[in-house]
Design a protein around this motif. Structure first.
Motif, mmCIF file in Angstrom:
data_model
loop_
_atom_site.group_PDB
_atom_site.id
_atom_site.type_symbol
_atom_site.label_atom_id
_atom_site.label_comp_id
_atom_site.label_asym_id
_atom_site.label_seq_id
_atom_site.Cartn_x
_atom_site.Cartn_y
_atom_site.Cartn_z
ATOM 1 N N SER A 137 10.056 -4.927 7.375
ATOM 2 C CA SER A 137 9.030 -4.683 8.384
ATOM 3 C C SER A 137 9.242 -3.347 9.108
ATOM 4 O O SER A 137 8.360 -2.891 9.828
ATOM 5 N N GLU A 138 10.398 -2.736 8.908
ATOM 6 C CA GLU A 138 10.676 -1.448 9.534
ATOM 7 C C GLU A 138 10.064 -0.346 8.657
ATOM 8 O O GLU A 138 10.728 0.270 7.819
ATOM 9 N N ASN A 139 8.779 -0.104 8.883
ATOM 10 C CA ASN A 139 8.023 0.797 8.011
ATOM 11 C C ASN A 139 8.571 2.224 8.006
ATOM 12 O O ASN A 139 8.570 2.889 6.970
ATOM 13 N N GLU A 140 9.008 2.693 9.151
ATOM 14 C CA GLU A 140 9.504 4.073 9.218
ATOM 15 C C GLU A 140 10.760 4.244 8.368
ATOM 16 O O GLU A 140 10.923 5.247 7.670
ATOM 17 N N LEU A 141 11.646 3.251 8.412
ATOM 18 C CA LEU A 141 12.853 3.325 7.597
ATOM 19 C C LEU A 141 12.514 3.251 6.114
ATOM 20 O O LEU A 141 13.111 3.968 5.297
ATOM 21 N N THR A 142 11.543 2.427 5.764
ATOM 22 C CA THR A 142 11.133 2.292 4.370
ATOM 23 C C THR A 142 10.682 3.630 3.786
ATOM 24 O O THR A 142 10.918 3.927 2.614
ATOM 25 N N ARG A 143 10.043 4.461 4.620
ATOM 26 C CA ARG A 143 9.532 5.749 4.167
ATOM 27 C C ARG A 143 10.635 6.685 3.670
ATOM 28 O O ARG A 143 10.378 7.604 2.879
ATOM 29 N N TYR A 144 11.858 6.468 4.109
ATOM 30 C CA TYR A 144 12.913 7.426 3.796
ATOM 31 C C TYR A 144 13.711 7.074 2.534
ATOM 32 O O TYR A 144 14.509 7.889 2.070
ATOM 33 N N PHE A 145 13.490 5.896 1.972
ATOM 34 C CA PHE A 145 14.193 5.569 0.732
ATOM 35 C C PHE A 145 13.756 6.443 -0.437
ATOM 36 O O PHE A 145 14.595 6.832 -1.264
ATOM 37 N N PRO A 146 12.463 6.788 -0.577
ATOM 38 C CA PRO A 146 12.106 7.747 -1.642
ATOM 39 C C PRO A 146 12.807 9.089 -1.482
ATOM 40 O O PRO A 146 13.143 9.743 -2.477
ATOM 41 N N TYR A 200 -0.581 7.974 6.764
ATOM 42 C CA TYR A 200 -0.270 7.589 5.385
ATOM 43 C C TYR A 200 0.744 6.452 5.396
ATOM 44 O O TYR A 200 1.839 6.579 5.937
ATOM 45 N N GLU A 201 0.376 5.317 4.823
ATOM 46 C CA GLU A 201 1.257 4.154 4.794
ATOM 47 C C GLU A 201 1.896 4.011 3.419
ATOM 48 O O GLU A 201 1.244 4.182 2.392
ATOM 49 N N ILE A 202 3.167 3.703 3.420
ATOM 50 C CA ILE A 202 3.902 3.461 2.181
ATOM 51 C C ILE A 202 4.328 2.005 2.150
ATOM 52 O O ILE A 202 5.020 1.529 3.054
ATOM 53 N N GLU A 203 3.893 1.295 1.125
ATOM 54 C CA GLU A 203 4.197 -0.126 1.014
ATOM 55 C C GLU A 203 5.624 -0.341 0.522
ATOM 56 O O GLU A 203 6.108 0.366 -0.366
ATOM 57 N N SER A 204 6.275 -1.326 1.113
ATOM 58 C CA SER A 204 7.641 -1.646 0.726
ATOM 59 C C SER A 204 7.720 -2.039 -0.747
ATOM 60 O O SER A 204 8.693 -1.726 -1.432
ATOM 61 N N GLU A 205 6.663 -2.714 -1.243
ATOM 62 C CA GLU A 205 6.651 -3.142 -2.645
ATOM 63 C C GLU A 205 6.647 -1.939 -3.583
ATOM 64 O O GLU A 205 7.293 -1.951 -4.634
#
Length: 318
Positions: A44-53, A186-191
């Motif tokens: 649910s932490e969308n901002e953190l998810t953005r940095y894995f790519p 711009y939203e990046i989905e965790s999936e």
């Protein structure tokens, strides 16, 4: 400070930030830590998810720069194949002096200078170096460890290569958006990130297998086999040094011979002591101790071989 001097310094600093000296050794450590963090993080932490790519492409780019360096520094035909990827590098006397003085290698210089910001860049550089289409070769790459050590049927690493390549290309795109745009809408989905993560890991595994097999075909896979191979390589290098020493001794006068024999004895003591120091205590080194010891000793033997052979040539010219 000149741009050339900056490049030489950058390469030196990159070396210092690595724990090991090869792509094959560095990659698993970084990927394991990243994979562990990805699995633990709150989706649910969308901002953190953005940095894995961003982190994934850092692994991809860092790995391939090391792999390019390893291929070129392995010698022919990869050194000659590097002419096109390295054609954009500007050479001046400072660079030539650094390469000649072995401050940096040709592989490091080319790897540092090539552009690797898209999948197409990777494909172009690696295809040139390998002399074959890189992505096509990945389609037929199998897992030697699973087959030869674990006894599983020979199987392709990439079962769906087109999907993997598309996801890797997409990861590059996401990295660009995150790093170079604010992209607040711009939203990046965790999936999607999870899929990119899985594909990038598979891509790196296949590339590592292909490049490793290219540089060291049919290399031993078990620790015992690796230890034996390292020992044989060291013995072979020592044999070549012994031949060079015998040739040099045959050309020396009595006074020179005494001095040389003394220097060789002291060098051997130093070589043994340094290899022991690098490898550490055998009890705490575990099964990998022989490889570390042999690697450290062989590096010194190789350097000594150059010194002894070089002195012989110098004597011939005098």
């Amino acid at each position: 400070m000149s741009r050339t001097r900056d490049i030489i310094q950058e390469i030196a600093e990159i070396r210092q930030r690595r724990r090991f000296g090869s792509a094959m050794a560095e990659l698993p450590l970084r990927l394991f830590a990243l994979e562990h963090a990805f699995k633990k993080h709150d989706k649910s932490e969308n901002e953190l998810t953005r940095y894995f790519p961003v982190a994934l492409i850092a692994c991809v780019e860092g790995y391939f720069r090391m792999a390019i360096k390893d291929l070129i520094d392995a010698g022919e035909p990869y050194l000659s194949n590097a002419e096109k990827p390295g054609s954009s590098i500007k050479l001046d006397f400072a660079v030539l002096r650094a390469v000649h003085g072995k401050t940096i290698t040709v592989g490091e210089l080319v790897a540092h200078g090539v552009q690797l910001s898209r999948l197409e860049h990777l494909e172009g550089v690696l295809s040139n170096l390998l002399g074959t289409q890189f992505l096509q070769a990945l389609r037929t790459t199998t897992d030697r460890w699973a087959h030869e050590v674990k006894g599983e049927p020979a199987a392709l690493i990439l079962t769906k290569p087109d999907e993997v390549f598309a996801d890797v290309a997409r990861t590059f795109e996401l990295r660009h958006i995150i790093c170079h745009e604010i992209a607040s809408a711009y939203e990046i989905e965790s999936e999607e990130v999870a899929r990119c993560f899985e594909s990038c890991v598979a891509f790196l595994r296949a590339a590592d297998e292909l490049i490793s097999e290219t540089i060291h075909p049919a290399a031993p896979l078990t620790q015992t086999g690796i230890n034996i191979a390292a020992g044989k390589s060291l013995d072979e290098r020592r044999g070549r040094l012994a031949e060079a020493v015998a040739e040099l001794r045959s050309r020396l006068g009595a006074a020179e011979l005494t001095a040389f024999d003394e220097s060789q004895e002291k060098w051997q003591t130093y070589c043994d002591a340094w290899a022991d120091f690098v490898a550490g205590e055998r009890a705490s080194g575990g099964t990998i101790w022989p490889v570390i010891y042999a690697g450290a000793a062989e590096a010194l033997v190789k350097q000594r071989l150059v010194e002894v052979s070089g002195y012989k040539r110098l004597g011939d010219e005098g």
